[in-house]
Design an enzyme around this catalytic site. Sequence first.
Site, short mmCIF file in Angstrom:
data_model
loop_
_atom_site.label_atom_id
_atom_site.label_comp_id
_atom_site.label_asym_id
_atom_site.label_seq_id
_atom_site.Cartn_x
_atom_site.Cartn_y
_atom_site.Cartn_z
N HIS A 260 -4.98 6.64 -6.00
CA HIS A 260 -5.38 6.99 -4.64
C HIS A 260 -5.76 8.39 -4.61
CE1 HIS A 260 -3.48 3.54 -2.09
NE2 HIS A 260 -4.45 3.03 -3.34
N ASN B 73 0.90 -1.11 -0.23
CA ASN B 73 0.13 0.08 -0.01
C ASN B 73 0.96 1.28 -0.05
OD1 ASN B 73 -2.68 1.39 0.46
ND2 ASN B 73 -1.21 2.34 2.28
N GLU B 74 0.68 2.14 -1.06
CA GLU B 74 1.36 3.43 -1.13
C GLU B 74 2.81 3.44 -1.09
OE1 GLU B 74 -2.78 6.06 0.15
OE2 GLU B 74 -0.91 5.90 1.73
N MET B 75 3.50 2.74 -1.28
CA MET B 75 5.01 2.76 -1.25
C MET B 75 5.62 3.11 -2.16
SD MET B 75 5.60 -0.33 1.59
CE MET B 75 7.24 -0.70 1.21
N SER C 176 -0.08 -0.16 -4.54
CA SER C 176 -1.41 0.63 -4.91
C SER C 176 -1.26 2.00 -4.26
CB SER C 176 -2.55 -0.05 -4.20
OG SER C 176 -3.79 0.71 -4.56
#
Length: 781
Positions: A469, A402-404, A450
């Site tokens: 996102h 997630n988001e890395m 993501s």
Amino acid sequence: MTGEDGRSFPSEVPGSVLKTLLDRKAIPDPFDGMNEYAACAETRHRWHFERAFTVSGEDLEHSAADLVFEGLDTLAAVELNGQTAARTDNMHRTWRIPVKQMLHPGENRLRVTFDPAMTYVEKAAEKNPEVSYDGGSELKGTGFLRKAHYMFGWDWGPRLPDAGIWRGVRIEFFDSRLEEIRIHQDHKPDRVELEIRIRTGAEQAAVELTDPDGKAIAEGKGEAESPVRLCVKEPRLWWPNGLGDQPLYTLKIEARSGGRTEDEKTLRIGLRTMTVSRKPDAWGESFALCCNGTDFFAMGGDYIPEDNLLTRMNREKTRRLLQDCRDCHFNTVRVWGGGIYPDDDFYDLCDEMGLVVWQDLMFACNTYKLTDSFRESIVREAEDNLRRIRHHASLGLVCGNNEMETAWLGWGGVMNQPESLKQDYLEQFEHLLKDVCQREAPDSFYWPSSPSSGGGFDDPNSLDRGDVHDWSVWHGRRPFSDFTERYPRFCSEFGFESFPCMDTLRTFVHEEREMNPFSRVMENHQKCLSGNATTLYYISQTLRYPFSMEKLVHASQWLQAEAVKAGVEHWRRNRGRCMGAVYWQINDCWPVASWAGIDSSGRWKALQYRARHFFAPVAVSLRREEKGYSVHVVNERREPFRGTAACTVRDEKGGAVRKLTLDVRCPALSSVNAGTVLPADGEEMKIVQCVLRDEAGSTVSECEELYTLPKYFPFEKPEIRITCRGNSITLETDTFCTGVELQAGDARFSDNWVTLYPGEKKELTSDRELRAEELRVLWLE
């Protein structure tokens, strides 16, 4: 359970330190008031779990004995009869420990000692100052321990890094066992061919396939390591919710030697193909979930662990949560990477309910140093979990983190770290874990992060490809209309915060003077640093100021529902270009102001009720144009829709001024502009209402729009009349009112947060019989 200070308590397994202390009344409820901090202090101690068990001589006649822990959280030393059996450091793994030589007939003793996770991560941060990012928990060092990151705190969760035997434990005595089962489906026009590969030490593997009605339809046998092939003629395909049924077949697999069954397992499978469509098109490259060759619009939310005390989670609680999703027309659930890999019940229920799982691996908002030991640990973690879940029909895709990826390009705390850590990121998520996924779950689509456009730090939040996102609304404080300025291919995170329901607030706020968003207790249950300020900002931009906590809660929930609705409706109107709206977040892990649509007590906020409308398979929405409103109909079914859109222009009191009817023809899996409602000469369109009906005249969907912001709309105080007969409720009003919320404890309604017009009745039902005087009613003022 015994502490290093000598305190001792009876404990259950599965269980944990905090669950045991709470059960034995050694700590107050950590979710109540400010108790989080006293509970957190207990996690800084070393704790021991110990018990005796009996082994028979017959048990020891088997050639092997494994001690199996399905979950140890996290830093554990396992001792058996005084001998060290294992040391563990990953709560996400299944630990299988050979113990045959340590056991003896009669009484044996097992002792598991847990070291404090907080001390470990603090020391890791001191030893590795180059890894400076503090992660989503704002605590440096959490990336060095394979423990659910949310347990160290998040912007919606407390810091309660519990410890314990959080899943089942058993001893398996065996001569041979079923070590691994792989199922591959090959779909033909009139049949599905199954290839089942079984790894076992037994002489033979036998497989029996039963259809959804319980009828045995195929069987086969194979030598150890040889595949068993079965053919299913006239297969009944599994579909996501709203697109078809979810028939499940049952596979019974046995390991046999010398004519004796030595091990057996039963798996349920759905016959389907599942991938992600990525095709060049006029806007860039598509990104759509694809089942049985059909691209579908993903509608759903992001799932976090259901509790901070994990052993309080159970199948029935999870069933209710996922049923709430299904009832509101979700077809997708994203398992967020900062929590846990859910247990088998979660995936079984998603299989039954047609909820496609976007499965993050458990990495989120952090930096990881890829040492040899860390590399080995995460490979084994991925293997354990992929082997456990890969057969599920609901598994839609596997995502690395997630988001890395986007963090390395845009987050100051991450970007300032050494280049070697950035290269470790690429190695970990675009090679190492990708290779594990392709080896262990080759039929599942792998996505590196993501949001992402496919990896390699290539514009990971691009609107033209991959997933996005979008936090322009809320964190960026942009108006809700800002969503209509962008066309992401798939939005996998967006959202808006609100307070939990009033009855949930009262579970942790007990003094009236504390019932204020800026009290010490309320601020402790608001973990987003700018959360209250952002809520009040949006209220100031949209609504009149609420002068009580109850009205503030109502206002915040109405805003949350409107914000998410604005994004979902826009993206569904642009189906084809946009193919997913997965909002943050479905649920809470404790009572808190958050982005959840269902609060920690299981109560639906306005967002969850509104999702039942904006995620409806066939839905209507209005888009404001330069003049008037365009009427849009979306159809996420595999058959065309025909019906009418009855549009009514109303005055400020809700009275009908003018009516018109549009014929609607919407092909399967599409979106159409059904027409426009234009103002008549000299007409002020104060309210525009649209009701979509099918050919039988049944209402399918409805919506309305006001000509101005609610804070400027001249609402009159309504007189709302309520009539209850059993579990049926009728609402009537003398003037227009919207955001009408019914409250009655834990009662659940067929609809809520409704709009009422004078002279028209709104018929609802409740999940229990109610009297009119039991109902509390709020509305937008």
